[in-house]
Design an enzyme around this catalytic site. Structure first.
Site, short mmCIF file in Angstrom:
data_model
loop_
_atom_site.label_atom_id
_atom_site.label_comp_id
_atom_site.label_asym_id
_atom_site.label_seq_id
_atom_site.Cartn_x
_atom_site.Cartn_y
_atom_site.Cartn_z
N LYS A 167 -1.03 11.26 6.59
CA LYS A 167 -0.74 10.10 7.45
C LYS A 167 0.02 9.04 6.66
O LYS A 167 1.05 8.53 7.09
CB LYS A 167 -2.03 9.51 7.99
N LYS B 66 0.83 -1.20 0.00
CA LYS B 66 0.00 0.00 0.00
C LYS B 66 0.87 1.26 0.00
O LYS B 66 0.55 2.25 -0.65
CB LYS B 66 -0.94 0.01 1.20
#
Lengths: 306, 306
Positions: free
Chosen positions: B241, B173
């Protein structure tokens, strides 16, 4: 109706197949190239030779130039033996080199003063697009001149778009190159991260290629990067030229482009490391060297320790 | 054979539709969410409620977590009222939050010690992919655990790939987000350049979208950027983030990622300017402000003077 006579200046890896398409479409062609040898296949197929860009223009209604750098464009178009010096009234000069928007406007003004028309018409699609006649051609200049040249351009590409006045074709190409530049950083950093993380890169590509992270560069260059195949589609040295033009134009417009500026620096490093004649996807090598990562010769090479 | 009992923790914009797909496939589901109100539609459709992640795990064979930040993952999985505390031997914990690879390995170790299995399985595809069940799911963990969970994952997405041991899903990811990050810089800088150059942006997109400069981001975000539509597909704050995780992991691996580092700084600026709750394509606003360019409200707004 007499056939439009075509002049072609610059018969390199891009220009030669493009010129060949016009010959295949039945246009009579006169060519010039700095190195005559590289025009030989076109001459053997029936193109006429002229000894200078000026002489080409004397025998042509539409003169195409596809050379290397803006200085080359200046010489073959505006120089004493350049195409403009030989062009009669009504001739159209079409520069397909990726070059400076400001030079395109200078050519437009100089030509206009002599009753000669001009277009800037850089392309994307690379040598394969040139050979297969599916280039994207981005055109700046007057609309009616564009319409007159369009039948010839359609012999060379599939996406032929008038972008605006003189220089607009070059500006569009710069936007294209800005996309390509940061897009290549994305591909190379992602692959490098995945490699250092110990992942299997072809498996990673299965997960990331089809969605929001997908791109033409990822699809076409990632497999070559994994195979360590850095044969140029597009040369690092030429890409550095393009980014230099874009950044100079941006500076002239007082536009800050931090992403592009960083990519240019990374490519300058890559060229300094001796890889200027590799393809642009060799950027992964400069990024790998930055962190002393040895890029593996094949995707099946063992990953580094976790 | 008794149906697999599903637990679902985190019923936000992603989790709610994903959980709904499992219910629609016939799995009995127990849910928990910090704000019970946001689970209401699932409860009305027949999901059971539990008062804590631990209580969810006491009633489930497979427990999914889809929460916000790594700290949330730590709390709902490893905390005193977390899923692991309630999980029996043979339970599978599947964290679908985009979170830290190192936390995924920590969960794996903690779970393993209690005879509990775990997978890290972050997704790409956004809220639309969640609603339409065509997510890409990147899975880390033991292969046999992956095979056991795969029938459930196939209810949620179309690209379900086992990437390697614990943490490999999160690492994949991160590679995805690295691609997205520099890809967005590419799109925003190119549009800004074209705008400042006085080009017509939809016409530019005609020339550049189909070739080597093309990408999912260009196709899907450029029209929204031109329309000044910054409704989030994916939130700037969440992307910050993700980039923070990737850069921290890269630092741990001693890997320099200059492109990603620059993009993170630009997004930090964008959030500082008050746009953290906009979509990630609002990056164009930070870049425009950098050069005091007012981004026009619509693509038909007059371009700036040449």
């Amino acid at each position: 109706m007499t056939a439009i006579r075509v002049g072609w200046i610059g018969t390199g890896v891009m220009g030669a197949p493009m010129c060949g398409h016009l010959m295949a479409s039945g246009y009579p062609v006169t060519v010039f190239n700095r190195t005559r040898e590289r025009a030989r296949s076109l001459l053997e197929r029936g193109a006429a030779w002229a000894d200078s860009p000026r002489a080409v223009a004397q025998h042509a209604d539409v003169v195409f130039t596809m050379v290397g750098f803006p200085d080359d464009v200046r010489e073959v178009v505006l120089g004493p033996a350049g195409a403009l010096a030989g062009a009669g009234r009504g001739t159209i000069l079409v520069d397909m080199t990726t070059s400076e928007p400001s030079l395109a406007r200078e050519i437009y003004e100089a030509a206009h003063g002599r009753g000669v028309a001009s277009l800037d018409a850089p392309v994307s699609g690379g040598d394969i697009g040139a050979r297969e006649a599916h280039l994207s051609i981005m055109v700046g200049g007057e609309r009616d001149v564009f319409e007159r040249a369009a039948p010839l351009l359609r012999c060379l590409g599939t996406t032929i778009v008038h972008q605006g006045p003189a220089g607009a074709g070059q500006h569009t190409k710069m936007a294209n190159q800005i996309l390509v530049a940061s897009g290549m950083v994305a591909v190379c950093e992602a692959l490098l991260y995945a490699y250092k993380a110990g992942l299997d890169l072809p498996t990673v590509l299965q997960s990331v290629s089809g969605g929001a992270a997908g791109s033409w560069s990822l699809t076409h260059y990632a497999p070559r990067i994994l195979a360590r195949d850095f044969v140029p589609g597009f040369l690092v040295d030429h890409f550095i030229k393009d980014m230099g033009i874009a950044l100079a134009e941006a500076q002239r417009m007082r536009l800050s482009l931090p992403g592009l500026a960083l990519v240019e620096q990374l490519y300058l490093a890559l060229a300094a490391q001796g890889d200027g004649r590799k393809g642009t996807h060799a950027l992964v090598l400069a990024l790998a060297r930055l962190s002393a990562v040895e890029w593996p010769a094949t995707p099946s090479a063992p990953p580094p320790p976790r």
